[in-house]
Design an enzyme around this catalytic site. Structure first.
Site, PDB file in Angstrom:
ATOM      1  N   LYS A  11       0.815  -1.217   0.000  1.00 18.63           N
ATOM      2  CA  LYS A  11       0.000   0.000   0.000  1.00 18.63           C
ATOM      3  C   LYS A  11       0.857   1.279   0.000  1.00 18.63           C
ATOM      4  CE  LYS A  11      -3.938  -2.315   2.118  1.00 18.63           C
ATOM      5  NZ  LYS A  11      -5.030  -2.217   3.102  1.00 18.63           N
ATOM      6  N   PHE A  59     -15.429   3.807   6.766  1.00 15.18           N
ATOM      7  CA  PHE A  59     -14.053   4.144   6.391  1.00 15.18           C
ATOM      8  C   PHE A  59     -13.830   4.174   4.874  1.00 15.18           C
ATOM      9  CE2 PHE A  59     -14.182  -0.467   7.358  1.00 15.18           C
ATOM     10  CZ  PHE A  59     -13.740  -1.000   6.152  1.00 15.18           C
ATOM     11  N   ARG A  87      -2.449 -14.838   4.717  1.00 18.13           N
ATOM     12  CA  ARG A  87      -3.118 -14.051   5.766  1.00 18.13           C
ATOM     13  C   ARG A  87      -2.424 -14.236   7.117  1.00 18.13           C
ATOM     14  NH1 ARG A  87      -7.623 -11.377   4.242  1.00 18.13           N
ATOM     15  NH2 ARG A  87      -8.781 -11.504   6.190  1.00 18.13           N
ATOM     16  N   THR A  93      -5.654  -7.206  10.417  1.00 21.25           N
ATOM     17  CA  THR A  93      -5.902  -5.923   9.728  1.00 21.25           C
ATOM     18  C   THR A  93      -5.438  -4.751  10.578  1.00 21.25           C
ATOM     19  OG1 THR A  93      -7.839  -6.898   8.659  1.00 21.25           O
ATOM     20  CG2 THR A  93      -7.714  -4.492   8.689  1.00 21.25           C
ATOM     21  N   ARG A 104       2.495  -6.916   8.878  1.00 23.39           N
ATOM     22  CA  ARG A 104       1.830  -5.722   9.430  1.00 23.39           C
ATOM     23  C   ARG A 104       2.417  -5.328  10.783  1.00 23.39           C
ATOM     24  NH1 ARG A 104      -4.103  -7.550   7.363  1.00 23.39           N
ATOM     25  NH2 ARG A 104      -4.198  -6.300   5.450  1.00 23.39           N
ATOM     26  N   ASN A 114      -2.166   0.022   6.560  1.00 21.20           N
ATOM     27  CA  ASN A 114      -1.698  -1.242   7.154  1.00 21.20           C
ATOM     28  C   ASN A 114      -0.760  -2.025   6.245  1.00 21.20           C
ATOM     29  OD1 ASN A 114      -3.646  -2.104   5.375  1.00 21.20           O
ATOM     30  ND2 ASN A 114      -4.839  -3.276   6.853  1.00 21.20           N
ATOM     31  N   HIS A 117      -2.252  -5.560   1.511  1.00 24.00           N
ATOM     32  CA  HIS A 117      -3.552  -6.216   1.368  1.00 24.00           C
ATOM     33  C   HIS A 117      -3.308  -7.680   1.040  1.00 24.00           C
ATOM     34  CE1 HIS A 117      -7.621  -7.091  -0.068  1.00 24.00           C
ATOM     35  NE2 HIS A 117      -7.045  -7.680  -1.113  1.00 24.00           N
TER      36      HIS A 117
HETATM   37  P1  CMP Z   1      -7.564  -4.515   3.559  1.00 27.36           P
HETATM   38  O1  CMP Z   1      -7.203  -5.856   4.082  1.00 27.36           O
HETATM   39  O2  CMP Z   1      -6.905  -4.075   2.302  1.00 27.36           O
HETATM   40  O3  CMP Z   1      -9.154  -4.434   3.374  1.00 27.36           O
HETATM   41  C1  CMP Z   1      -9.932  -3.273   3.612  1.00 27.36           C
HETATM   42  C2  CMP Z   1      -9.107  -2.117   4.072  1.00 27.36           C
HETATM   43  O4  CMP Z   1      -9.838  -1.054   4.656  1.00 27.36           O
HETATM   44  C3  CMP Z   1      -8.184  -2.570   5.186  1.00 27.36           C
HETATM   45  O5  CMP Z   1      -7.192  -3.440   4.685  1.00 27.36           O
HETATM   46  C4  CMP Z   1      -7.694  -1.211   5.699  1.00 27.36           C
HETATM   47  O6  CMP Z   1      -6.679  -0.659   4.887  1.00 27.36           O
HETATM   48  C5  CMP Z   1      -8.940  -0.335   5.535  1.00 27.36           C
HETATM   49  N1  CMP Z   1      -9.619  -0.017   6.790  1.00 27.36           N
HETATM   50  C6  CMP Z   1      -9.695   1.203   7.342  1.00 27.36           C
HETATM   51  N2  CMP Z   1     -10.403   1.184   8.466  1.00 27.36           N
HETATM   52  C7  CMP Z   1     -10.800  -0.091   8.656  1.00 27.36           C
HETATM   53  C8  CMP Z   1     -11.571  -0.735   9.674  1.00 27.36           C
HETATM   54  N3  CMP Z   1     -12.081  -0.077  10.722  1.00 27.36           N
HETATM   55  N4  CMP Z   1     -11.779  -2.069   9.554  1.00 27.36           N
HETATM   56  C9  CMP Z   1     -11.279  -2.751   8.478  1.00 27.36           C
HETATM   57  N5  CMP Z   1     -10.532  -2.175   7.496  1.00 27.36           N
HETATM   58  C10 CMP Z   1     -10.295  -0.852   7.580  1.00 27.36           C
END
Ligand code: CMP
Length: 135
Positions: A11, A59, A87, A93, A104, A114, A117
Site C-alpha cells: 500500500k 471508512f 493471511r 488488519t 503488518r 496497514n 492487502h
Molecule cells: P484490507 O485488508 O486491504 O481491506 C480493507 C481495508 O480497509 C483494510 O485493509 C484497511 O486498509 C482499511 N480499513 C480502514 N479502516 C478499517 C476498519 N475499521 N476495519 C477494516 N478495514 C479498515
C-alpha cells in the site's frame, strides 16, 4: 485460478517509506513465489472499484483517498495453501493486533495504512488478480 495463488498489494504508505524490497523479501522468505508484479498508482475511481465491497462502511471514502494517494505494488503470489498462509504471514488488519513476525506488525502504521492487502478467499484472489492482471 488454483487454490495455490493469492493476490496482494503493497500500500501507499509502505511504498512511500521505501519498504517494497523489505516486504517482498518477507513474502519470499515465507515461501511465496512472485508470479505477477506491477507498480502503479490507482485513480480514486479504480480504488473505489477495487474496494466496492466496503462501500457502505464508514471508512470507505478515506480508504479510497488513501489507496489513490500514491504508488502501490500489485502482485500475484504462489504457494501451497496460498490464501490462508498469506493471511497468517501478513497478520491482523489492525496492526495493534498483529502477531510478532508478521508483515503488518513490522510495517503497518494504522488500521487504514496497514502496509499490505491480502485476498480473503480463493474466489476473491482470482477476482483481484484479474482486476490488475486480467486476461
Ligand atoms: P484490507 O485488508 O486491504 O481491506 C480493507 C481495508 O480497509 C483494510 O485493509 C484497511 O486498509 C482499511 N480499513 C480502514 N479502516 C478499517 C476498519 N475499521 N476495519 C477494516 N478495514 C479498515
Amino acid at each position: 485460478m488454483a487454490t495455490n495463488r493469492t493476490f496482494t498489494m503493497i500500500k501507499p504508505d509502505a511504498v512511500q517509506e521505501n519498504h517494497i524490497g523489505g516486504i517482498l523479501g518477507m513474502m519470499e522468505a515465507g515461501g511465496f513465489r512472485v508470479v505477477e508484479l506491477q507498480k502503479l498508482t490507482l485513480t480514486a475511481e479504480r480504488a473505489g472499484e477495487f474496494y466496492a465491497v466496503h462501500k457502505e462502511r464508514p471508512f470507505y471514502q478515506d480508504l479510497v483517498k488513501y489507496m489513490s494517494s500514491g504508488p502501490i505494488v500489485a502482485a500475484v503470489l504462489e504457494k501451497d495453501n496460498a490464501v490462508a498462509d498469506f493471511r497468517t504471514l501478513i497478520g491482523a488488519t489492525n496492526p495493534a493486533q498483529a502477531a510478532e513476525g508478521t508483515i503488518r506488525k513490522k510495517y503497518a502504521k494504522s488500521i487504514e495504512a496497514n502496509a499490505v492487502h491480502g485476498s480473503d478467499s480463493d474466489e476473491n484472489a482470482q477476482i483481484e488478480a484479474d482486476f490488475f492482471f486480467g486476461k
